[in-house]
Design a protein around this motif. Structure first.
Motif, PDB file in Angstrom:
ATOM      1  N   ILE A 185       0.808  -1.221   0.000  1.00  0.00           N
ATOM      2  CA  ILE A 185       0.000   0.000   0.000  1.00  0.00           C
ATOM      3  C   ILE A 185       0.839   1.268   0.000  1.00  0.00           C
ATOM      4  O   ILE A 185       0.519   2.241  -0.678  1.00  0.00           O
ATOM      5  N   SER A 186       1.911   1.283   0.782  1.00  0.00           N
ATOM      6  CA  SER A 186       2.724   2.505   0.905  1.00  0.00           C
ATOM      7  C   SER A 186       4.207   2.159   0.822  1.00  0.00           C
ATOM      8  O   SER A 186       4.926   2.276   1.823  1.00  0.00           O
ATOM      9  N   PRO A 187       4.675   1.707  -0.347  1.00  0.00           N
ATOM     10  CA  PRO A 187       6.092   1.339  -0.488  1.00  0.00           C
ATOM     11  C   PRO A 187       7.005   2.530  -0.227  1.00  0.00           C
ATOM     12  O   PRO A 187       6.715   3.657  -0.627  1.00  0.00           O
ATOM     13  N   GLY A 188       8.091   2.251   0.494  1.00  0.00           N
ATOM     14  CA  GLY A 188       9.073   3.294   0.785  1.00  0.00           C
ATOM     15  C   GLY A 188       8.778   4.119   2.017  1.00  0.00           C
ATOM     16  O   GLY A 188       9.642   4.868   2.477  1.00  0.00           O
ATOM     17  N   LEU A 189       7.596   4.000   2.586  1.00  0.00           N
ATOM     18  CA  LEU A 189       7.209   4.813   3.746  1.00  0.00           C
ATOM     19  C   LEU A 189       7.362   4.002   5.013  1.00  0.00           C
ATOM     20  O   LEU A 189       6.565   3.104   5.290  1.00  0.00           O
ATOM     21  N   ARG A 190       8.383   4.302   5.803  1.00  0.00           N
ATOM     22  CA  ARG A 190       8.602   3.581   7.059  1.00  0.00           C
ATOM     23  C   ARG A 190       7.520   3.938   8.069  1.00  0.00           C
ATOM     24  O   ARG A 190       7.200   5.108   8.274  1.00  0.00           O
ATOM     25  N   GLY A 191       6.952   2.914   8.700  1.00  0.00           N
ATOM     26  CA  GLY A 191       5.918   3.138   9.697  1.00  0.00           C
ATOM     27  C   GLY A 191       4.612   3.635   9.134  1.00  0.00           C
ATOM     28  O   GLY A 191       3.763   4.139   9.872  1.00  0.00           O
ATOM     29  N   ASP A 242      10.023  -5.231   4.185  1.00  0.00           N
ATOM     30  CA  ASP A 242       9.714  -3.989   4.882  1.00  0.00           C
ATOM     31  C   ASP A 242       9.397  -2.948   3.825  1.00  0.00           C
ATOM     32  O   ASP A 242       9.273  -3.268   2.636  1.00  0.00           O
ATOM     33  N   ALA A 243       9.242  -1.694   4.230  1.00  0.00           N
ATOM     34  CA  ALA A 243       8.820  -0.651   3.300  1.00  0.00           C
ATOM     35  C   ALA A 243       9.814  -0.425   2.169  1.00  0.00           C
ATOM     36  O   ALA A 243       9.442   0.028   1.086  1.00  0.00           O
ATOM     37  N   ARG A 244      11.097  -0.738   2.418  1.00  0.00           N
ATOM     38  CA  ARG A 244      12.133  -0.463   1.416  1.00  0.00           C
ATOM     39  C   ARG A 244      12.406  -1.635   0.485  1.00  0.00           C
ATOM     40  O   ARG A 244      13.284  -1.555  -0.374  1.00  0.00           O
ATOM     41  N   SER A 245      11.677  -2.717   0.629  1.00  0.00           N
ATOM     42  CA  SER A 245      11.913  -3.890  -0.211  1.00  0.00           C
ATOM     43  C   SER A 245      11.684  -3.568  -1.682  1.00  0.00           C
ATOM     44  O   SER A 245      10.803  -2.778  -2.039  1.00  0.00           O
ATOM     45  N   THR A 246      12.454  -4.216  -2.524  1.00  0.00           N
ATOM     46  CA  THR A 246      12.301  -4.118  -3.969  1.00  0.00           C
ATOM     47  C   THR A 246      12.110  -5.523  -4.522  1.00  0.00           C
ATOM     48  O   THR A 246      12.309  -6.517  -3.814  1.00  0.00           O
TER      49      THR A 246
END
Length: 331
Positions: A90-96, A111-115
């Motif tokens: 839903i919100s890739p790149g956004l921690r928390g 996690d949010a930074r996964s590719t």
């Protein structure tokens, strides 16, 4: 004296207005009990005795070309304590970005930074080597304090002991009226609506709560199960793909099949993922709450889950073949 009287009148109006606002927000859509609270617990009206829930309607009849197989994947129960407040789908790149805690099985790096590349190279908890990631918001006992750091990380009113599922079942099924095609690698999928309480409609609500002893009864409320029974969550994903995209705004690349099993026009049936979670809750009066955004107040209708397909093309082709040939396979 007149000015003081006017200020007193204004103050009384503000107090009454605030009370009315709280009351309105506490009323459910059906005019009954409130859905959740702004604190750490769910509201009494969010619970229902499972014995008061009528049995669900049966699945559609299978056609002669139905893909009737199943594929079960064993990825454990998150014994590794893989938790975070991210949402790659839903919100890739956004921690928390989730503001609540998700539990994971499968890919250990998510996690949010996964590719796509990092997911494809990461270790996995799945016994057969599937590197896909499967995750959902945690369920808590709010009468017990959080003791681990990952239990305290979310904040925003999400507090208490995280319940680890006694069972996590990942199963891919076919389509009642036809064959399925393999999912594309790195397909992103979501089921349910994390903001259902404040949404304009309930078209995205997919919450299915139940009790193990009564598998044909489902509710969008927290079920009160008989003592010794297991509370269940069933999360079924959309299985009609547009044939073009692996992700998209407003979930446009994936759709749910109709009640009769038919996919919308210009979409293709793909393997249908269902995540089944079961919890040992010691009694019907134990306070529980689903992690949520603060304004969603732990409402059970906000249950949701996410999935990223990281199977190799060969492995996914084997899944589709098993379903299409009516076999029951394990990976």
């Amino acid at each position: 004296m007149g000015r003081e009287r006017r200020w007193f009148t204004v103050l009384i109006c503000l107090v009454i207005g605030g009370a009315l606002t709280v009351a309105i927000l506490g009323v459910s859509r059906d005019g009954g009990a409130s859905h959740g609270t702004a604190g750490t617990t769910a509201a009494p009206g969010d619970f229902v005795d499972i014995r008061d829930v009528p049995p669900a309607r049966s699945e559609p009849l299978r056609g002669p070309d139905a893909s009737t197989g199943t594929v079960t994947i064993d990825c454990g129960r998150n014994e590794e304590a893989h938790y975070n407040e991210d949402n790659l789908v839903i919100s890739p790149g956004l921690r928390g970005g989730a503001h609540h805690t998700h539990a994971y099985v499968g890919n250990l790096s998510t996690d949010a930074r996964s590719t796509d590349a990092s997911l494809a190279a990461a270790p996995t908890t799945c016994r057969g080597g599937d590197r896909s990631t499967y995750y959902w918001p945690v369920l808590r006992r709010t009468d017990r304090p959080a003791t681990h750091a990952y239990e305290k990380a979310a904040g925003h009113g999400n507090a208490g002991e995280i319940l680890q599922p006694a069972e996590v079942r990942l199963e891919f099924g076919g389509n009642p009226v036809g064959k399925v095609v393999p999912m594309p690698r790195f397909l992103r999928a979501v089921t349910g609506d994390a903001v259902a309480l404040t949404a304009a409609g309930d078209q995205n609500v997919r919450a299915r709560w139940g009790c193990a002893s009564l598998p044909d009864r489902f509710t969008t409320r927290y079920p009160r199960c008989p003592a010794g029974d297991r509370l269940t969550r069933t999360l079924t994903f959309p299985s009609c793909w547009n044939g073009l995209d692996t992700a998209g705004p407003e979930r446009t690349h994936l759709a749910f099949r109709a009640a009769n099993g038919v996919c919308p026009e210009d979409t293709f049936a793909v393997p249908e993922l269902t995540i089944r979670l079961a919890y040992d809750v010691p009694g019907p009066d134990v306070p529980i709450a689903l992690d949520s955004f603060p304004e969603q107040r732990h409402s059970p209708i906000t249950d949701h889950a996410m999935f990223v397909n990281v199977m190799t093309d060969a492995r996914m082709a084997a899944v589709a073949d098993c379903l299409n040939t009516g076999r029951h396979c394990r990976q």
